[in-house]
Design an enzyme around this catalytic site. Structure first.
Site, mmCIF file in Angstrom:
data_model
loop_
_atom_site.group_PDB
_atom_site.id
_atom_site.type_symbol
_atom_site.label_atom_id
_atom_site.label_comp_id
_atom_site.label_asym_id
_atom_site.label_seq_id
_atom_site.Cartn_x
_atom_site.Cartn_y
_atom_site.Cartn_z
ATOM 1 N N LYS A 247 0.920 -1.150 -0.157
ATOM 2 C CA LYS A 247 -0.169 0.086 0.015
ATOM 3 C C LYS A 247 0.855 1.239 -0.063
ATOM 4 C CE LYS A 247 -1.548 1.588 3.932
ATOM 5 N NZ LYS A 247 -1.455 2.961 4.341
ATOM 6 N N ASN A 248 1.949 1.195 0.870
ATOM 7 C CA ASN A 248 2.870 2.372 1.048
ATOM 8 C C ASN A 248 3.618 2.664 -0.158
ATOM 9 O OD1 ASN A 248 1.419 2.992 3.342
ATOM 10 N ND2 ASN A 248 2.922 2.538 4.860
ATOM 11 N N CYS B 22 -4.545 12.696 13.131
ATOM 12 C CA CYS B 22 -5.170 11.287 13.096
ATOM 13 C C CYS B 22 -4.901 10.563 14.649
ATOM 14 C CB CYS B 22 -4.647 10.802 12.132
ATOM 15 S SG CYS B 22 -2.886 10.098 12.123
ATOM 16 N N ARG C 63 0.083 14.850 12.325
ATOM 17 C CA ARG C 63 0.670 14.579 11.312
ATOM 18 C C ARG C 63 1.095 16.053 10.377
ATOM 19 N NH1 ARG C 63 -0.751 9.298 9.885
ATOM 20 N NH2 ARG C 63 0.938 9.419 8.639
ATOM 21 N N ASP D 124 4.933 1.073 12.191
ATOM 22 C CA ASP D 124 3.899 0.371 11.545
ATOM 23 C C ASP D 124 3.642 -0.778 12.196
ATOM 24 O OD1 ASP D 124 3.836 2.014 8.206
ATOM 25 O OD2 ASP D 124 3.426 2.635 10.225
ATOM 26 N N ARG E 145 -8.427 -0.404 5.120
ATOM 27 C CA ARG E 145 -7.707 0.854 4.371
ATOM 28 C C ARG E 145 -6.307 0.035 4.079
ATOM 29 N NH1 ARG E 145 -8.002 6.815 6.851
ATOM 30 N NH2 ARG E 145 -6.695 6.760 4.907
HETATM 31 C C1 EPZ Z 1 4.668 7.048 6.061
HETATM 32 O O1 EPZ Z 1 3.783 8.094 6.732
HETATM 33 C C2 EPZ Z 1 3.659 5.818 6.205
HETATM 34 N N1 EPZ Z 1 2.752 6.051 5.344
HETATM 35 C C3 EPZ Z 1 3.427 5.611 7.472
HETATM 36 O O2 EPZ Z 1 2.468 4.360 7.616
HETATM 37 C C4 EPZ Z 1 4.366 5.314 8.447
HETATM 38 O O3 EPZ Z 1 3.817 5.295 9.704
HETATM 39 C C5 EPZ Z 1 5.477 6.577 8.086
HETATM 40 O O4 EPZ Z 1 5.746 6.752 7.015
HETATM 41 C C6 EPZ Z 1 6.614 6.424 9.113
HETATM 42 O O5 EPZ Z 1 7.338 5.298 8.766
HETATM 43 C C7 EPZ Z 1 2.913 5.898 3.862
HETATM 44 O O6 EPZ Z 1 3.748 5.677 3.430
HETATM 45 C C8 EPZ Z 1 1.390 6.118 3.012
HETATM 46 P P1 EPZ Z 1 6.546 10.607 7.896
HETATM 47 P P2 EPZ Z 1 4.386 9.714 6.486
HETATM 48 O O7 EPZ Z 1 6.572 11.767 7.223
HETATM 49 O O8 EPZ Z 1 5.443 9.845 5.400
HETATM 50 C C9 EPZ Z 1 7.027 13.800 11.398
HETATM 51 C C10 EPZ Z 1 0.536 2.947 7.758
HETATM 52 O O9 EPZ Z 1 0.171 2.501 8.838
HETATM 53 N N2 EPZ Z 1 6.942 14.854 10.275
HETATM 54 O O10 EPZ Z 1 7.792 9.701 7.560
HETATM 55 O O11 EPZ Z 1 3.198 10.763 6.674
HETATM 56 C C11 EPZ Z 1 5.792 12.978 11.569
HETATM 57 O O12 EPZ Z 1 4.942 13.644 12.538
HETATM 58 C C12 EPZ Z 1 1.036 4.469 7.824
HETATM 59 O O13 EPZ Z 1 0.622 2.263 6.740
HETATM 60 C C13 EPZ Z 1 7.109 16.017 10.627
HETATM 61 O O14 EPZ Z 1 7.412 16.377 11.616
HETATM 62 O O15 EPZ Z 1 4.979 9.799 7.836
HETATM 63 C C14 EPZ Z 1 6.435 11.770 12.267
HETATM 64 O O16 EPZ Z 1 6.665 12.081 13.744
HETATM 65 C C15 EPZ Z 1 0.841 5.156 9.358
HETATM 66 N N3 EPZ Z 1 6.854 17.116 9.593
HETATM 67 C C16 EPZ Z 1 7.874 11.559 11.479
HETATM 68 O O17 EPZ Z 1 8.001 12.990 10.855
HETATM 69 C C17 EPZ Z 1 6.591 16.578 8.246
HETATM 70 O O18 EPZ Z 1 6.300 17.403 7.452
HETATM 71 C C18 EPZ Z 1 7.812 10.476 10.457
HETATM 72 O O19 EPZ Z 1 6.707 10.923 9.713
HETATM 73 C C19 EPZ Z 1 6.274 15.337 8.219
HETATM 74 C C20 EPZ Z 1 6.640 14.380 9.104
#
Ligand code: EPZ
Length: 422
Positions: free
Chosen positions: A22-23, A115, A120, A309, A401
């Site tokens: 999915k990701n 969420c 996020r 995850d 989802r």
């Molecule tokens: C991806 O989300 C995945 N989703 C998430 O999987 C996964 O948990 C996450 O990466 C971490 O591995 C998809 O790929 C669709 P991040 P993403 O930006 O990219 C902070 C699932 O269950 N951050 O890597 O949205 C954020 O708050 C989902 O399949 C900022 O501070 O996550 C977090 O603490 C859930 N500013 C950390 O970085 C930003 O602009 C990592 O988030 C962006 C993120």
């Protein structure tokens, strides 16, 4: 709203095939916007998140055809505004920003709300796209990005307080493919899904190197062309079924996996006393529950560390593992919704400042529980497999989802589950 009845106590065995990731699918489907030519993506899992992505692409004006796991996209005439009513339902829609901005010079994408797994933010995405020359405004709950003079290569560091950003890296990488000059992303996310996206972009004629390392270089090109791409296997679905096998398995084989993507999960399962064996080519694995499971500690980290995850699923295993285990989530410190539901089933878990301390109990007992976020819900299904009695898991849409036909896969392994259409 569908619910799942899990009649606990039936051991699972046999073999299933893991679906496409999915990701990896979500940013790859968005990247199809970077060309007006036909793009074909295979092994896209039939889950609601990819269906939302298809609806967004259609809402932007792309012509999209989906047959079984194959999606064909032709984005020859698209608008710059992603449809709010769909975008607001899926945070991952944020990965439309990069391709839309690069293609149209402007994009309007709804700001994702928070969420259940925590705030996020998208500050790193915006910082990266501004560094490429975009102007960002927040208006009416939307992010409006514009680059009337086009995008220009530069060096961008994408590290936030909680480490790298997966979709932020994707967004900047996608936008940079059509920028003038060369872009270097430092502190880039190294997840396999980022590598899969880079391979997809290169098969469209992009020039991306270094994906999978913290430094990615993208040499801008004038145009990208169509391509055909097979999405990598879903390592989180595979990990979820590996834990199911360690909990309730008498030998479960998972086909179409990627050994290298699962090393941190295999390591924890082996440390906890379970058997994980891969075949020669590393594309199938067989898991046996260990005779004497032992506790283990997990601290989630960006790839190749232990994935956030997969922390809820492992917590479900530790709930009935003798001894005390600890799970710390450094990426999403609030991601413990599953713990309160597991406690309703009799688990002994204390959550404090981003760490769950789990004292193994002999058995969990069935209870009506509420799914919350995707992975927390999967953890409840796992716990229910060995709980005494029938567990009713409500709001199954959370699981749908990101898990393709989870009930059918569990049934294929002999689990006694029933999807009840509400
Ligand atoms: C991806 O989300 C995945 N989703 C998430 O999987 C996964 O948990 C996450 O990466 C971490 O591995 C998809 O790929 C669709 P991040 P993403 O930006 O990219 C902070 C699932 O269950 N951050 O890597 O949205 C954020 O708050 C989902 O399949 C900022 O501070 O996550 C977090 O603490 C859930 N500013 C950390 O970085 C930003 O602009 C990592 O988030 C962006 C993120």
């Amino acid at each position: 709203m569908d619910k799942l009845l899990v009649h606990g106590g039936t051991p699972i065995h046999g073999a299933i095939t893991i679906s496409g990731s999915k990701n990896a699918s979500l940013p790859i489907l968005a990247a199809a916007l970077l060309t007006e030519e036909d793009v074909v993506v295979r092994r896209v899992p039939d889950v609601s998140d990819t269906n939302y992505m298809v609806q967004i692409l259609t809402g932007l004006g792309a012509d999209v055809e989906r047959f079984s796991g194959t999606v064909r996209i032709t984005a020859d005439d698209i608008t710059d505004t992603a449809p709010y009513d769909i975008v607001r339902r899926m945070r991952a829609s944020v990965c439309m920003m990069g391709p839309l901005l690069a293609r149209n010079g402007r994009c309007v994408v709804a700001l994702p709300g928070g969420c259940v797994i925590g705030d996020r933010p998208v500050d790193l995405h915006i910082r990266g796209l501004e560094a490429l020359g975009a102007k960002a405004e927040i208006e009416g709950g939307n992010v409006i990005l514009s680059a009337p003079d086009g995008l220009h290569g530069t060096t961008i560091d994408l590290c936030g307080e909680n480490g790298p950003t997966v979709l932020g890296t994707d967004n900047v990488m996608m936008a940079a493919t059509l920028a003038e000059g060369t872009t270097t992303i430092t502190s880039a996310a190294c997840e396999p899904e980022v590598v899969d996206l880079a391979e997809f972009l290169n098969s469209m004629g992009a020039k991306v190197t270094g994906a999978g390392t913290p430094t990615i270089t993208i040499e801008g090109v004038a145009k990208l062309h169509g391509c055909v791409h097979n999405v990598i296997p879903d390592r989180i679905e595979a990990g979820t079924f590996m834990v199911a096998a360690a909990l309730a398995g008498e030998g479960v084989t998972l086909r179409r996996v990627h050994e290298g993507h699962l090393s941190s999960i295999s390591a924890i399962l082996r440390r906890a006393g379970h058997q994980v064996k891969f075949n020669e080519s590393g594309d199938a694995c067989t898991i046996h529950r260990g005779d004497n499971p032992v506790p283990a500690d997990i601290v989630t980290e960006p790839y190749p560390g232990y994935p956030t995850d997969m922390q809820a699923q492992m917590t479900a295993l530790f709930a009935t593992t003798p001894g005390t285990s600890q799970v710390t989530d450094t990426i999403f410190p609030q991601r413990f919704m599953h713990c309160s539901e597991l406690k309703r089933m009799g688990a002994d878990i204390q959550v404090h400042e981003g760490t769950a301390t789990i004292k193994g109990v002999d058995k969990l007992s069935a209870a009506p529980v509420m799914a919350s976020d995707l992975r927390a819900s999967a953890a409840l299904v796992l716990a229910a497999l060995t709980a005494e009695g029938t567990t009713e898991i409500n709001r199954l849409y959370h699981i749908d989802r990101g898990y393709e036909h989870i009930d059918e896969k569990l049934e294929a392994l002999g689990a006694n589950v029933e999807r009840v259409r509400a």
